[in-house]
Design an enzyme around this catalytic site. Structure first.
Site, PDB file in Angstrom:
ATOM      1  N   THR A 150      -6.778  -0.034  -1.168  1.00 34.80           N
ATOM      2  CA  THR A 150      -5.722   0.208  -2.140  1.00 34.80           C
ATOM      3  C   THR A 150      -6.109  -0.528  -3.424  1.00 34.80           C
ATOM      4  OG1 THR A 150      -4.117   0.333  -0.351  1.00 34.80           O
ATOM      5  CG2 THR A 150      -3.244  -0.168  -2.530  1.00 34.80           C
ATOM      6  N   SER A 208       4.815   2.357   4.161  1.00 32.73           N
ATOM      7  CA  SER A 208       3.730   1.683   3.452  1.00 32.73           C
ATOM      8  C   SER A 208       3.972   0.180   3.432  1.00 32.73           C
ATOM      9  CB  SER A 208       3.659   2.206   2.012  1.00 32.73           C
ATOM     10  OG  SER A 208       2.751   1.447   1.231  1.00 32.73           O
TER      11      SER A 208
END
Length: 572
Positions: A384, A455
């Site tokens: 990420t 998430s």
């Protein structure tokens, strides 16, 4: 503002010197890592070229949101392992003038053809490769929709202007850093399984990439030009959409043009908490990040972490025990709020935190087997990427987005020049079975059509007396929450400057597996004390890459994380 090139020795010292339990890590000064005082705006990203793009947009008169959107598209070019238009994420925006703090949820959604057991075999066993490296591993991408929404509602520049730098980088190319070359060279076996990916990202002669070589992406440049000229719906309904779905169909996936046409980013109220007089604003579900950051801070608030000190066994023990209880709750209570009634208020209440804190012994670790989701009243990849932007008008942006794994599913939309995500692995392929990050999920995060997968991304803005104070977040999969938590605690509890707070060694405990994961840099004496308290301490590789900004009366300060060689803090 003079910049410096970081040497390998400097990097080594930065990571290894803070070995004493109470020591603060050293600072590397200069615009690339820690900005001087007196700045009136700041950009901190994981790539120097993206930081320059953001700074240039600010110099042209754009605000922090304009810069954040420009950075998002630039990272899609210069950092394809995590920057993206084929993935999704979350953005938190704070406006001092209005006092408003909001967030944009542009997380991917499950295609309409998805179903609960799609990643299980006939015996009900999870097929890991199916949720990670297939066309069905991809959720409907949200990045383009989210960036466009942020710009339209809170920016000041047209889409063409903020996308122009990314288009130039894709069309004209850029000299690749070592991490870019090493990433592609090291991922060759997986990525070359897909012919389109091989043609886009590897040389025709099959040779490895080397640092300094120029990398051009004409297909991606053309895609970005179409979006800039025709607007974000081009990605979801135009030529790019056709290319994307043709790729999905060629690989046997269920996503359709209707799925793309139906996708919309959502503006949501962020989770809000208060820690020692500071207001914490972080992403709400379907991210678990904001809920559990606030929950853990609530558990710690009545303990004097300043007195016990950074890196001490006492501080690490308390934080570890709080982390484990939050991650246990994550396994049961967190999911997409449009499909499941997530008990945010209960999980983030001070009363619930006090009840959990009473379970924690000051001198003994609780075995994970004895911890489970709490009884409440009804109610990331490692690759990420995160960036932070703040301007002198009082606007601040914290943004985290991803493809999930490094290079996502590894499947590229060849004619459009970008990689697809593999975020479907963030669902509970089978409730109770760990995902790629070892996280346990429950019914709240089971696969359902149109649902956003849970998430850990935690873009966060901390305010003090109504003013933006700390803008932070990180990549790191399941470690995102604890990395962000650590930066907040380092600043508020331990008085570190922002570079020290970002550079300090990190630790993480996610309940299952039963281990306290640490980076190099903690005192061996501290480790022995923790082990004697019953913690299973395991030293592993570096965690996260927090690109953070601290604002005080003397200016804007940027902390670029040295765990990424391309990290960059630029002020003006």
């Amino acid at each position: 503002m003079p910049g410096i090139q970081r040497s390998a020795l400097a990097c080594l010292l930065l990571m290894l010197l803070p070995s004493l339990a109470s020591a603060q890590p050293p600072i590397i000064e200069g615009e690339r890592f820690h900005s001087e005082s007196g700045q009136h705006a700041m950009v901190v990203t994981s790539h120097e070229l993206a930081s320059r793009v953001g700074r240039d947009i600010l110099r042209q008169g754009g605000n922090a949101v304009d810069a954040a959107v420009a950075i998002g598209f630039a990272l899609a070019v210069v950092q394809p392992r995590s920057g993206n238009i084929g993935g999704g994420g979350f953005m938190v925006i704070s406006d001092e003038k209005s006092g408003e703090v909001t967030s944009i949820d542009y997380r991917e959604t499950a295609p309409a053809g998805s179903f609960r057991t799609m990643f299980q075999d006939e015996q009900g066993n999870v097929i890991e490769e199916a949720s990670r490296y297939s066309a069905n591993a991809s959720g409907v991408p949200g990045t383009v929709s989210g960036m466009a929404m942020a710009l339209e509602r809170y920016g000041s520049m047209p889409l063409e202007q903020v996308m122009a730098p990314a288009i130039r980088l894709a069309r004209d190319g850029f000299a690749i850093p070592g991490r870019f070359a090493d990433g592609l060279n090291g991922s060759r076996e997986q990525l070359e399984k897909n012919e389109g990916t091989r043609r886009l990202f590897y040389k025709a002669d099959g040779s490895d990439w080397r640092s300094g070589e120029v990398f051009k992406q004409p297909e991606l440049a053309a895609t970005l030009e179409r979006i800039a000229q025709n607007g974000p719906r081009e990605f979801y309904e135009g030529e790019t959409a056709d290319y994307l779905i043709d790729t999905i169909k060629a690989h046997g996936g269920v996503m359709t043009l209707e799925d793309l046409r139906d996708y919309r980013a959502i503006e949501r109220a962020p989770v809000h908490g208060n820690y020692r007089g500071y207001d914490i604003y972080a992403m709400a579900p379907p991210s678990s990040g904001g809920v559990h950051t606030v929950q853990i801070l609530n558990m710690l608030e009545n303990d004097d972490l300043t007195a016990t000190g950074f890196g001490s066994a006492a501080t690490m023990h308390l934080m570890s025990e709080a982390m484990r209880r939050a991650y246990a709750d994550r396994s049961k209570y967190l999911g997409d709020p449009d499909f499941f009634d997530v008990p945010v208020d209960a999980l983030t209440s001070k009363a619930y935190a006090r009840a959990l804190r009473q379970q924690i012994s000051l001198d003994r670790a609780t075995p994970s087997a004895d911890i489970g989701p709490g009884n409440i009243t009804p109610h990331e990849s490692n690759e990420t990427t995160h960036y932070s932007v703040a301007d002198d008008s009082g606007l601040a942006v914290s943004n985290t987005y991803t493809l999930n794994f490094s290079y996502g599913s590894g499947i590229a939309v060849e004619k459009a020049g970008f990689l697809l995500n593999n975020e479907m692995d963030d669902f509970s392929a089978k409730p109770g079975v760990p995902n790629a990050y070892g996280l346990i999920g429950g019914e709240a995060n089971a696969v359902e059509p149109g649902k956003r997968m849970l998430s850990s991304m935690t873009p966060t803005i901390v305010k003090h007396d109504g003013k933006n104070f700390l803008i932070t977040g990180s990549p790191g999969g399941s470690r995102i929450i604890t990395t962000t938590l650590g930066v907040i605690s380092n600043v508020i509890d331990h008085g570190m400057n922002i570079q020290s707070a970002v550079s300090a060694p990190r630790f993480h405990d996610q309940w299952l597996p039963d281990e306290l994961r640490i980076e190099d840099g903690f005192s061996p004496d501290t480790v022995r004390i923790l082990e004697n308290m019953g913690h299973h301490v395991v030293q592993k590789s570096a965690m996260g890459a927090s690109q953070s900004i601290l604002i005080n009366d003397s200016g804007f300060y940027g902390g670029a994380d040295p765990r990424r060689e391309t990290s960059s803090a630029l002020g003006l």
